[in-house]
Design a protein around this motif. Structure first.
Motif, PDB file in Angstrom:
ATOM      1  N   ASN A  92      -2.979   1.758   6.301  1.00 48.11           N
ATOM      2  CA  ASN A  92      -4.260   2.424   6.133  1.00 48.11           C
ATOM      3  C   ASN A  92      -5.089   2.348   7.410  1.00 48.11           C
ATOM      4  O   ASN A  92      -5.247   1.272   7.997  1.00 48.11           O
ATOM      5  CB  ASN A  92      -5.047   1.774   4.992  1.00 48.11           C
ATOM      6  N   GLY A 133       0.786  -1.223   0.000  1.00 46.89           N
ATOM      7  CA  GLY A 133       0.000   0.000   0.000  1.00 46.89           C
ATOM      8  C   GLY A 133       0.818   1.272   0.000  1.00 46.89           C
ATOM      9  O   GLY A 133       0.261   2.358   0.211  1.00 46.89           O
ATOM     10  N   GLN A 192      -4.308   7.742   5.751  1.00 41.01           N
ATOM     11  CA  GLN A 192      -2.996   7.154   5.979  1.00 41.01           C
ATOM     12  C   GLN A 192      -2.723   7.129   7.477  1.00 41.01           C
ATOM     13  O   GLN A 192      -2.864   8.149   8.163  1.00 41.01           O
ATOM     14  CB  GLN A 192      -1.926   7.984   5.261  1.00 41.01           C
ATOM     15  N   PRO A 204      -9.006  -2.494   2.763  1.00 41.55           N
ATOM     16  CA  PRO A 204      -7.887  -2.246   1.840  1.00 41.55           C
ATOM     17  C   PRO A 204      -6.858  -3.368   1.843  1.00 41.55           C
ATOM     18  O   PRO A 204      -6.175  -3.571   0.837  1.00 41.55           O
ATOM     19  CB  PRO A 204      -7.289  -0.926   2.347  1.00 41.55           C
ATOM     20  N   ASP A 205      -6.733  -4.101   2.940  1.00 44.39           N
ATOM     21  CA  ASP A 205      -5.766  -5.197   2.965  1.00 44.39           C
ATOM     22  C   ASP A 205      -6.132  -6.276   1.958  1.00 44.39           C
ATOM     23  O   ASP A 205      -5.273  -6.813   1.236  1.00 44.39           O
ATOM     24  CB  ASP A 205      -5.631  -5.779   4.372  1.00 44.39           C
ATOM     25  N   THR A 207      -7.496   2.824  -1.689  1.00 43.31           N
ATOM     26  CA  THR A 207      -7.723   2.223  -0.373  1.00 43.31           C
ATOM     27  C   THR A 207      -8.742   2.996   0.454  1.00 43.31           C
ATOM     28  O   THR A 207      -9.255   2.470   1.443  1.00 43.31           O
ATOM     29  CB  THR A 207      -6.402   2.130   0.406  1.00 43.31           C
ATOM     30  N   ARG A 208      -9.028   4.238   0.076  1.00 42.15           N
ATOM     31  CA  ARG A 208     -10.058   4.991   0.800  1.00 42.15           C
ATOM     32  C   ARG A 208     -11.461   4.644   0.308  1.00 42.15           C
ATOM     33  O   ARG A 208     -12.446   5.055   0.917  1.00 42.15           O
ATOM     34  CB  ARG A 208      -9.837   6.502   0.635  1.00 42.15           C
ATOM     35  N   LEU A 246      -5.388  -4.987  -1.648  1.00 42.16           N
ATOM     36  CA  LEU A 246      -3.974  -4.967  -2.017  1.00 42.16           C
ATOM     37  C   LEU A 246      -3.435  -6.370  -2.262  1.00 42.16           C
ATOM     38  O   LEU A 246      -2.672  -6.600  -3.215  1.00 42.16           O
ATOM     39  CB  LEU A 246      -3.167  -4.270  -0.920  1.00 42.16           C
ATOM     40  N   ARG A 272     -11.231   7.170   6.262  1.00 38.87           N
ATOM     41  CA  ARG A 272     -10.181   6.343   5.659  1.00 38.87           C
ATOM     42  C   ARG A 272      -9.002   7.256   5.365  1.00 38.87           C
ATOM     43  O   ARG A 272      -9.121   8.214   4.618  1.00 38.87           O
ATOM     44  CB  ARG A 272     -10.683   5.661   4.385  1.00 38.87           C
ATOM     45  N   SER A 285      -3.364   1.070  -4.323  1.00 34.52           N
ATOM     46  CA  SER A 285      -3.071   1.835  -3.113  1.00 34.52           C
ATOM     47  C   SER A 285      -3.750   3.194  -3.136  1.00 34.52           C
ATOM     48  O   SER A 285      -4.017   3.780  -2.079  1.00 34.52           O
ATOM     49  CB  SER A 285      -1.558   2.011  -2.942  1.00 34.52           C
TER      50      SER A 285
END
Length: 813
Positions: A780, A391, A749, A454-455, A448-449, A458, A747, A445
């Motif tokens: 994330n 990510g 960083q 998100p895991d 991811t929001r 990815l 969401r 990446s």
């Protein structure tokens, strides 16, 4: 016929004899590769030496010198002859006549010739003005005539090169970068230029020049073999086409493969790509070293003045457990022990990508030789570090290439070998299969929001084309591989199923949207049945776009995006009845109830710290640590969330998961209690004592500990590094997620103090956090906050949207 026989035939027969001997040598099946190139150079040396001897009776102080590729004795069948006629300047007319005796026989045979006639002073002056001439002279080799003249020039040219290296090496690097920009990367091109593309023969020659400067040296493991492979392919290309070409065109690849005894054109390209990858990576490492040496030389006089002639120790800044930054690279800490820490390669790679720094060659090699294989399934930390690495955006590519170069990717993911350097014979694709997978993760990446997991996005991006290394439909084969890999990585059964579904159907949305009638209910129902759930649909939508963008500009357009979005909305409508309400809450456990009663009785926070473990991966192994479970009960009051989050940030504790909710007390117990269940881990070093955490929490709640000021002071002392550019944060209002509260989804960083900033912003907005659900997935943060007005009612729609907008602006600041 032996090499001696061929040479004798050339000597006896003049130019015609040389041509016949040359043809015989090139058509000998028993000789190829370096022996043939060396024999061809020897044959040519003897022929030119004979021509020189026949015409040099009246010329003294003259020598014939091979330069460039001929100087290295790397003559391919159609290579140019790069020659320098070197003279002392005493007999120019005799030298001119000798030049005619040499050049015309070469032209008569139809051989390409790059020639010059110069004195040593002229040769050095020209080299000083023209970098390409200087590079050719670095490989100067004596053929005939005055050996002392040649030796003196070689010595002088090497001395000039070493003296001028601080100025000339940056120019050489710029030349390599300009060529790469024009020609592209050899390791990804379907019709590569073996010489000019990045990772090709010119780059290999440039690395020899760097080594000759004595300023830096390239990593030598595999470099000579990579160069030999590219030269072998160029030899075969010259023989099959009969032309002096370095471009491996599609229509000639099968013939070249046959000439080399390789199975087919795909295997040929894969070998070319692997060789180019070795050379390109060696170039990256070498040019970083050159830059570091030049910077060191530039600052050394100032440092001597400051330190009184002493040599200061290099600064080392911690990045993660066992990982530090030094001289602009990520290296291992002195106390790091790869043989005892199987997660170290992933932790170091994730730290490097997050910081936007290269992983040092020494660190990668030390981990490759010393690291133990990860247990199966992986420990939670390994899984999280992989997700963080994937990510990290564009910096992931360089770090992944460093892992690849040292065999660490194959150690972590054995299935990767089947897609490594595998070509894709499709004009739409820009990359090999393995690089396309990494590019897809890079693109994902940025999304991811948009997704709640998100895991999973990815990891699915990394694996979606993994089946291309197997026969049959790559989506079907990939589903089987993805299940195995995801389980090995340590995902639970539900997540394994989701990842496998994403891999199996990663082409479903775009193919259906562009090839089927979306007005037909059966079309939408078929997609809904294949996807199965709203969360999976959300992930598949993001994966579809990331996959297309990573393929190339022809694979995605606003038209395709609109069709896919339309399909997703229709499928979502079909699946909407399965969406969970999300408003139900579980009853407190006996331990939670005990902590809550104690908090009411004491009127102060109550803490419980307990190590979390999962079952051992192997019968002989101990339990794998998941982190530390921190459970806190606090009498209900304002500011609990930012207080707890701030204290944890001050103590450098990373929040992996967090739950905050009000609990109902048993009958007869008055008061209201907030219960926080968090899983935390130390960024590096050991965990603080529970007593210290509780003391700081009490001070934070009563206002005597200024958390904001302390965090700002620490940030000022340790400025953030310029690493990856993270996607901007996103705050949305979840529609119809709860009947009793307004749900804000954040969401962003993950960063130290993030949860503190969010909690303080919500407190400043005068809303009550009814419950919170926080997850850190790799790098994330995926958080949901159930908020109400002070009277316990949900916010009005306009108020909720306004609050989301303000919170997002705060996070962007």
């Amino acid at each position: 016929m032996t090499s001696t026989d061929v040479t004798k035939e050339a000597e006896d027969s003049g130019p015609g004899g040389y041509a016949a001997a040359r043809l015989r040598l090139l058509t000998e099946e028993a000789r190829s590769g370096p022996p043939r190139r060396s024999a061809l150079a020897d044959l040519t040396d003897d022929w030119l030496g004979g021509l020189f001897a026949a015409g040099a009776q009246e010329a003294r102080g003259v020598s014939l010198v091979a330069v460039g590729g001929y100087g290295r004795a790397e003559l391919s069948p159609r290579s140019d002859l790069d020659l320098l006629l070197l003279h002392d300047g005493t007999a120019p007319d005799a030298v001119a006549a000798l030049a005619d005796r040499l050049w015309y026989p070469v032209w008569d045979l139809g051989l390409a010739l790059d020639h010059s006639v110069r004195t040593p002073a002229e040769a050095r002056r020209t080299a000083g003005e023209d970098l390409k001439v200087q590079l050719g002279l670095l490989d100067a080799r004596h053929i005939a005539g005055d050996l002392g003249l040649t030796t003196a020039l070689r010595t002088a040219v090497l001395a000039d090169w070493r003296n001028q290296a601080p100025k000339r090496l940056p120019a050489l690097r710029e030349l390599c970068e300009e060529r790469a920009e024009r020609q592209g990367e050899l390791q990804y091109l379907l019709e590569p230029d073996l010489k000019e593309a990045r990772g090709g023969l010119r780059d290999a020659t440039a690395l020899r020049a760097v080594a000759a400067s004595w300023l830096a040296d390239a990593p030598r493991e595999g470099l000579a073999d990579a160069r030999r492979r590219l030269l072998d392919v160029r030899d075969a290309l010259h023989l099959t086409t009969g032309r002096a070409t370095d471009r491996l065109a599609l229509q000639e690849q099968d013939q070249v493969a046959a000439e080399l005894g390789v199975l087919d054109a795909d295997v040929l390209l894969r070998q070319v790509y692997e060789a180019a990858r070795v050379i390109a990576y060696a170039g990256d490492v070498t040019w970083r070293e050159v830059g570091r040496v030049l910077r060191s030389r530039a600052v050394r006089p100032r440092l001597r003045a400051m330190w009184g002639g002493g040599k200061p120790a290099p600064e080392r800044s911690p990045l993660a457990e066992g990982v530090v930054e030094q001289d602009g690279e990520v290296v291992l800490a002195r106390a790091a022990r790869p043989e005892r820490d199987p997660v170290l390669p992933l932790r170091a790679a994730a730290a490097a990508a997050q910081a936007g720094l290269p992983l040092s060659l020494h660190a990668a090699r030390r981990m490759a030789t010393g690291a133990r294989p990860l247990p199966t399934p992986w420990p939670a930390e390994a899984r999280e570090q992989l997700v963080t690495l994937l990510g990290s955006g564009r910096p992931t590519v360089e770090v992944w290439e460093a892992l690849e170069a040292e065999g660490l990717v194959s150690l972590l993911l054995p299935d990767w070998d089947r897609v490594r350097c595998r070509p894709q014979r499709n004009a739409v694709h820009l990359w090999t299969v393995d690089r396309h997978l990494i590019e897809t993760a890079v693109r994902a990446s940025a999304f991811t929001r948009r997704v709640s997991r998100p895991d999973l996005l990815l990891v699915a991006a990394l694996l979606h084309d993994i089946g291309k290394g197997w026969p049959g439909d790559h989506s079907v084969a990939g589903e089987v591989i993805a299940k195995d890999v995801a389980a090995r990585i340590g995902f639970d059964q539900h997540d394994v199923t989701v990842i496998a579904t994403l891999v199996r159907h990663h082409l479903l949305l775009v193919e259906t949207a562009t090839r089927r009638d979306l007005e037909d209910p059966a079309t939408v129902r078929a997609v809904a049945d294949a996807v199965g759930a709203q969360g999976t649909l959300e992930l598949l939508h993001a994966l579809t776009e990331a996959d297309a963008l990573a393929t190339g500009p022809a694979a995605w357009s606003s038209w395709r995006a609109s069709l896919v979005t339309d399909l997703v909305e229709r499928v979502s409508a079909v699946l909407s009845g399965d969406a969970p309400d999300g408003s139900e809450e579980a009853a407190p456990t006996a331990e939670q109830e005990r902590l809550a009663i104690e908090a009411v009785a004491t009127g102060a926070p109550v803490l419980s710290l307990r190590a979390q473990t999962e079952p051992p991966a192997e019968p002989s192994g101990g339990p794998e640590p998941l982190g530390v479970e921190l459970r806190i009960a606090v009498p209900d009051q304002a500011g609990v969330l930012p207080a707890v989050a701030g204290v944890l940030a001050l103590h450098r504790l990373t929040v992996r998961t967090a739950e905050l909710r009000a609990v109902d007390l048993p009958d007869g117990v008055d008061g209201s209690v907030l219960l926080l269940d968090w899983r935390v881990a130390a960024e590096y070093g050991s965990l603080p004592q529970a007593a210290r955490l509780r003391a700081d929490l009490v001070r934070a709640l009563d206002g005597s500990l200024d958390i904001a000021a302390r965090l700002a002071e620490r940030d000022a002392a340790y400025p953030r590094r310029r690493g990856m550019i993270a996607p901007p944060p996103r705050v949305t209002v979840a529609p119809a997620a709860s009947r009793h509260a307004t749900v804000l989804e954040v969401r962003a960083q993950d960063a130290p103090g993030l949860l503190f900033r969010i909690g303080r912003a919500l407190e400043d907005a005068a809303v009550r956090v009814r419950s919170a659900h926080v997850s850190t997935l790799g790098a994330n943060a995926v958080d949901a906050f159930y908020v109400t007005l002070p009277d316990g009612s949900p916010l009005l729609a306009e108020e909720a949207v306004s609050m989301a907008r303000k919170l997002e602006e705060m996070l962007r600041a």
